[in-house]
Design a protein around this motif. Structure first.
Motif, short mmCIF file in Angstrom:
data_model
loop_
_atom_site.label_atom_id
_atom_site.label_comp_id
_atom_site.label_asym_id
_atom_site.label_seq_id
_atom_site.Cartn_x
_atom_site.Cartn_y
_atom_site.Cartn_z
N TYR A 420 0.85 -1.19 0.00
CA TYR A 420 0.00 0.00 0.00
C TYR A 420 0.88 1.24 0.00
O TYR A 420 1.65 1.44 0.94
CB TYR A 420 -0.90 0.03 1.25
N LEU A 421 0.74 2.02 -1.05
CA LEU A 421 1.46 3.29 -1.11
C LEU A 421 0.41 4.37 -1.31
O LEU A 421 -0.25 4.44 -2.35
CB LEU A 421 2.47 3.28 -2.25
N VAL A 422 0.23 5.18 -0.29
CA VAL A 422 -0.87 6.15 -0.30
C VAL A 422 -0.29 7.54 -0.05
O VAL A 422 0.14 7.87 1.06
CB VAL A 422 -1.92 5.81 0.78
N LEU A 423 -0.26 8.35 -1.12
CA LEU A 423 0.32 9.69 -1.03
C LEU A 423 -0.67 10.76 -1.46
O LEU A 423 -0.30 11.90 -1.73
CB LEU A 423 1.58 9.76 -1.91
N SER A 424 -1.95 10.40 -1.50
CA SER A 424 -3.01 11.30 -1.98
C SER A 424 -3.04 12.61 -1.22
O SER A 424 -2.62 12.69 -0.05
CB SER A 424 -4.38 10.64 -1.80
N ALA A 425 -3.62 13.62 -1.89
CA ALA A 425 -3.94 14.90 -1.24
C ALA A 425 -2.75 15.52 -0.52
O ALA A 425 -2.79 15.79 0.69
CB ALA A 425 -5.13 14.72 -0.29
N ASN A 426 -1.68 15.68 -1.27
CA ASN A 426 -0.53 16.45 -0.82
C ASN A 426 -0.15 17.39 -1.95
O ASN A 426 -0.99 17.67 -2.82
CB ASN A 426 0.63 15.50 -0.48
N ALA A 444 -2.23 -1.44 -3.89
CA ALA A 444 -2.95 -0.17 -3.91
C ALA A 444 -1.97 0.98 -4.08
O ALA A 444 -1.00 1.08 -3.32
CB ALA A 444 -3.75 0.01 -2.62
N LEU A 445 -2.24 1.80 -5.07
CA LEU A 445 -1.40 2.97 -5.31
C LEU A 445 -2.32 4.18 -5.45
O LEU A 445 -3.11 4.28 -6.39
CB LEU A 445 -0.58 2.76 -6.60
N TYR A 446 -2.25 5.05 -4.47
CA TYR A 446 -3.07 6.26 -4.48
C TYR A 446 -2.15 7.47 -4.57
O TYR A 446 -1.44 7.78 -3.61
CB TYR A 446 -3.88 6.37 -3.19
N LEU A 447 -2.19 8.12 -5.73
CA LEU A 447 -1.37 9.33 -5.92
C LEU A 447 -2.27 10.52 -6.26
O LEU A 447 -1.80 11.56 -6.70
CB LEU A 447 -0.36 9.11 -7.04
N ASP A 448 -3.57 10.33 -6.07
CA ASP A 448 -4.54 11.35 -6.49
C ASP A 448 -4.42 12.65 -5.69
O ASP A 448 -3.81 12.67 -4.62
CB ASP A 448 -5.96 10.79 -6.35
N ASP A 470 -5.37 4.95 -8.20
CA ASP A 470 -6.05 6.24 -8.29
C ASP A 470 -5.01 7.32 -8.60
O ASP A 470 -4.16 7.63 -7.76
CB ASP A 470 -6.79 6.54 -6.98
N LEU A 471 -5.11 7.86 -9.80
CA LEU A 471 -4.19 8.92 -10.22
C LEU A 471 -4.97 10.20 -10.52
O LEU A 471 -4.45 11.12 -11.15
CB LEU A 471 -3.43 8.48 -11.48
N SER A 472 -6.21 10.24 -10.06
CA SER A 472 -7.10 11.35 -10.42
C SER A 472 -6.63 12.68 -9.83
O SER A 472 -5.82 12.71 -8.89
CB SER A 472 -8.52 11.04 -9.96
N GLU A 473 -7.14 13.78 -10.39
CA GLU A 473 -6.86 15.13 -9.87
C GLU A 473 -5.37 15.43 -9.81
O GLU A 473 -4.82 15.77 -8.76
CB GLU A 473 -7.49 15.31 -8.47
N ASN A 474 -4.71 15.27 -10.96
CA ASN A 474 -3.31 15.68 -11.10
C ASN A 474 -3.19 16.47 -12.40
O ASN A 474 -4.21 16.92 -12.94
CB ASN A 474 -2.40 14.44 -11.11
N ASP A 495 -8.97 4.93 -11.31
CA ASP A 495 -9.50 6.29 -11.46
C ASP A 495 -8.41 7.18 -12.05
O ASP A 495 -7.38 7.41 -11.43
CB ASP A 495 -9.96 6.81 -10.10
N LEU A 496 -8.68 7.66 -13.26
CA LEU A 496 -7.71 8.53 -13.94
C LEU A 496 -8.33 9.90 -14.21
O LEU A 496 -7.80 10.68 -14.98
CB LEU A 496 -7.28 7.88 -15.26
N SER A 497 -9.46 10.16 -13.55
CA SER A 497 -10.23 11.35 -13.88
C SER A 497 -9.51 12.63 -13.50
O SER A 497 -8.54 12.62 -12.73
CB SER A 497 -11.59 11.28 -13.18
N ALA A 498 -10.02 13.75 -14.03
CA ALA A 498 -9.52 15.08 -13.71
C ALA A 498 -8.02 15.22 -13.91
O ALA A 498 -7.27 15.57 -13.00
CB ALA A 498 -9.93 15.48 -12.28
#
Ligand SMILES: *[C@@H]1O[C@H](CO)[C@@H](O)[C@H](O)[C@H]1NC(C)=O
Ligand SMILES: *[C@@H]1O[C@H](CO)[C@@H](O)[C@H](O)[C@H]1NC(C)=O
Ligand SMILES: *[C@@H]1O[C@H](CO)[C@@H](O)[C@H](O)[C@H]1NC(C)=O
Ligand SMILES: *[C@@H]1O[C@H](CO)[C@@H](O)[C@H](O)[C@H]1NC(C)=O
Ligand SMILES: *[C@@H]1O[C@H](CO)[C@@H](O)[C@H](O)[C@H]1NC(C)=O
Ligand SMILES: *[C@@H]1O[C@H](CO)[C@@H](O)[C@H](O)[C@H]1NC(C)=O
Ligand SMILES: *[C@@H]1O[C@H](CO)[C@@H](O)[C@H](O)[C@H]1NC(C)=O
Ligand SMILES: *[C@@H]1O[C@H](CO)[C@@H](O)[C@H](O)[C@H]1NC(C)=O
Ligand SMILES: *[C@@H]1O[C@H](CO)[C@@H](O)[C@H](O)[C@H]1NC(C)=O
Ligand SMILES: *[C@@H]1O[C@H](CO)[C@@H](O)[C@H](O)[C@H]1NC(C)=O
Ligand SMILES: *[C@@H]1O[C@H](CO)[C@@H](O)[C@H](O)[C@H]1NC(C)=O
Ligand SMILES: *[C@@H]1O[C@H](CO)[C@@H](O)[C@H](O)[C@H]1NC(C)=O
Length: 517
Positions: A420-426, A444-448, A470-474, A495-498
């Motif tokens: 699990y690598l979770v770096l979202s919302a930074n 799980a890879l969250y970079l959104d 999740d790579l959304s919002e980048n 999720d690749l949105s936004a």
């Protein structure tokens, strides 16, 4: 020369006592009949444990039975754990009047524990752990005054803990864990001056912990977690230097930790107060408790600065998440550097607090035993330090919802156990390092919600175990290759949105499932 008549007298007295015992208290025929009654109540014996319980051999040779050498009376009835025995305990067990040790653990004895147990005045060990007994703990239990060890854990008992247990002055271990006991912990148990282990976790006990427990100067293990206890911990309990494990997790207990806790509880190895209503700071003295291995303070309302933990060289589990620790200021995280001497460090969970300031570079000097580092939902700034790749046993690295920035370091590929690598919302920027594709067990890879740019590295398709991406919002751009979409074979969520992707999707979405990889 006067010795011989004396000897004769002694022998006569001996024989007299022997006859007295046989006639008035029972004899070994009583034991044989009681054992047969015991056997008769066992309805299933698939492993044939009791097949030896027949008249071709003396009952003292029956499996699980041990007799005293002199009087041929049963002193131990210890049936093997996991023998798959089903049945109830016959009330006739109360006739085995020489019994010291009754052990029937890990079987399926059901119905109630017979009240006749109370007739076993010589009983020292009573172990019925992990059966399916129902009903109450025999309430008139008051004659087994030689009991040292009582374990009814993992049954289906309800009702209250009998106050009469407080008179069994030799008791060293009480285990009633995992039942459905109600009422409160009887203050009379504070009179058990030999008590070392008190375990009543996973019941429905209410009320507060009795003040009298502060007298139990031999108490080493205290487990009362997962009940409905309220009130405060009596201060005298924090004075018990004998304590090694103190677990009151998941109750409704209030109050502060005493300032000198680390000095008074000098032998403590496990301190678990999680999921209660404790307030106030973590006392500075905690670092004096240098045997601490597990510190579970999570899910409370603790606040203030976390003190230095530099003497806690044995600390392995450091759980302080879901509190109000830190003040959002620059030095909030200085305590992290004091953990670098903890050579067994395994879990550092400190999410959902008020920690601010920069992530200190010293985290790369944590012991390589570290498996989970969770800093999520704080106000932490700074970069992921170079050297993070040295923490080669990490399987969870979660830092989402902070103010971290900079690049995601290429060397993260050294964390080969990462799942699990979770770096979202930074505020991470730069490219997604292609080296992430080397993390083959990543699920799980969250970079959104960052400022990442460039295109999605094709190497990510090497992450064959990916379930959530999740790579959304980048600010990612370029085209989305069919290989990346191919990830959706295993990925439940993609999720690749936004972003700023261009071009056409390489294939109709409904055909995705037929894509060859
Ligand atoms: C009685 O027990 C002995 C000793 O275990 C065994 O050899 C014998 O087969 C048993 N007899 C019966 C009838 O079960
Ligand atoms: C054995 O116990 C049963 C049940 O408590 C009792 O009825 C019986 O009298 C006892 N037998 C002997 C021989 O003591
Ligand atoms: C309890 O006993 C059963 C067998 O009766 C066994 O399968 C199970 O693992 C035991 N549970 C524990 C926690 O010891
Ligand atoms: C406990 O109660 C049961 C049933 O009420 C009785 O058979 C037994 O003798 C009692 N034990 C003592 C020691 O009073
Ligand atoms: C425990 O007891 C409570 C009430 O005393 C009851 O509602 C609950 O169902 C019981 N739980 C179990 C597992 O028996
Ligand atoms: C503890 O034992 C003393 C003396 O036997 C007795 O007076 C007192 O009531 C007992 N305490 C509790 C809480 O039962
Ligand atoms: C704890 O122990 C100290 C020293 O033995 C004593 O002075 C103090 O009163 C005790 N505190 C409590 C709450 O029992
Ligand atoms: C507790 O730790 C502090 C800080 O390391 C030290 O100054 C103090 O002497 C220690 N106290 C005891 C009683 O060990
Ligand atoms: C680690 O332990 C050494 C030796 O005990 C000590 O000198 C040093 O200050 C400790 N480091 C930290 C970060 O606490
Ligand atoms: C990482 O480990 C290597 C070799 O073990 C060491 O040389 C290097 O100094 C470490 N890096 C950091 C930043 O601690
Ligand atoms: C890691 O990935 C990069 C880029 O995909 C590649 O160049 C490198 O050889 C890989 N390293 C290992 C050890 O597989
Ligand atoms: C993607 O963005 C980067 C920098 O933001 C830019 O250099 C590059 O030309 C862009 N690529 C495409 C295909 O738009």
């Amino acid at each position: 020369m006067g010795l011989v008549p004396h000897l004769q007298l002694i022998i006569y007295i001996y024989i007299y006592i022997y006859i007295y015992i046989c006639v008035c208290v029972g004899n070994n025929e009583t034991d044989r009949l009681a054992l047969l009654e015991f056997k008769a109540k066992i309805t299933h014996d698939p492993l044939q444990l009791l097949s030896s319980w027949n008249d071709s051999i003396h009952f003292c040779q029956w499996r699980g039975v041990t007799c005293g050498r002199r009087h041929q009376r049963v002193i131990v009835l210890d049936l093997l754990p996991f023998s798959e025995l089903v049945g109830s305990i016959s009330p006739h067990v109360g006739n085995l009047s020489f019994l010291k040790h009754l052990s029937l653990l890990d079987n399926s004895f059901h119905n109630e524990i017979p009240l006749e147990i109370d007739r076993l005045r010589r009983l020292q060990f009573l172990r019925l752990y992990n059966n399916t007994h129902i009903g109450k703990i025999p309430r008139n239990l008051s004659h087994c005054t030689n009991l040292k060890f009582i374990n009814f854990g993992r049954n289906l008992l309800d009702g209250e803990i009998p106050t009469t247990l407080g008179t069994f002055s030799k008791l060293r271990v009480i285990n009633f864990e995992n039942n459905n006991l109600t009422g409160s912990i009887p203050p009379s148990l504070g009179n058990l001056s030999s008590l070392e282990v008190f375990a009543t976790a996973w019941n429905n006990l209410g009320g507060s912990i009795p003040h009298s427990f502060g007298q139990l100067t031999k108490l080493t293990n205290f487990y009362v977690g997962e009940n409905r206890l309220s009130g405060r911990i009596p201060p005298s309990i924090f004075n018990l230097s004998s304590l090694q494990v103190f677990d009151v997790g998941v109750n409704q207990i209030q109050g502060h930790l005493p300032l000198d806790i680390g000095i008074t509880l000098q032998n403590i190895k496990g301190l678990s107060i999680f999921a209660n209503q404790f307030t106030g700071p973590i006392p500075i003295s905690i670092s004096n408790a240098s045997n601490l291995w597990q510190l579970q303070l999570n899910d409370n309302n603790l606040s203030g600065k976390v003190p230095s933990l530099d003497k806690l060289n044995k600390l392995s589990q450091f759980l302080i998440y879901f509190n109000e620790l830190g003040n959002g200021g620059a030095n909030d995280l200085s305590f992290l550097c004091s953990l670098t001497n903890a050579t067994d460090l395994s879990f550092v969970w400190m999410h959902v607090n008020n920690f601010g300031g920069e992530l200190p570079k010293c985290i790369v000097n944590f012991s390589t035993t570290l498996t989970q580092l969770i800093l999520s939902t704080n106000k932490i700034s700074g970069n992921i330090p170079i050297g993070i790749g040295n923490l080669t046993n990490l399987n969870v690295l979660a830092m989402e919802n902070n103010k971290l920035s900079g690049h995601i370091p290429f060397e993260i590929e050294k964390l080969q156990k990462l799942q699990y690598l979770v770096l979202s919302a930074n505020n991470f920027f730069g490219n997604i390092p292609s080296s992430l594709g080397n993390l083959t067990i990543l699920t799980a890879l969250y970079l959104d919600h960052n400022n990442l740019q460039g295109s999605i590295p094709l190497s990510l398709v090497k992450c064959e175990n990916m379930i959530d991406l999740d790579l959304s919002e980048n600010n990612l751009n370029g085209t989305i290759s069919y290989q990346v979409l191919g990830l959706s074979f295993t990925a439940i969520s993609l999720d690749l949105s936004a972003n700023k992707f261009t071009g056409v999707l390489p294939i109709e979405v409904e055909n995705l499932k037929n894509l060859e990889r």
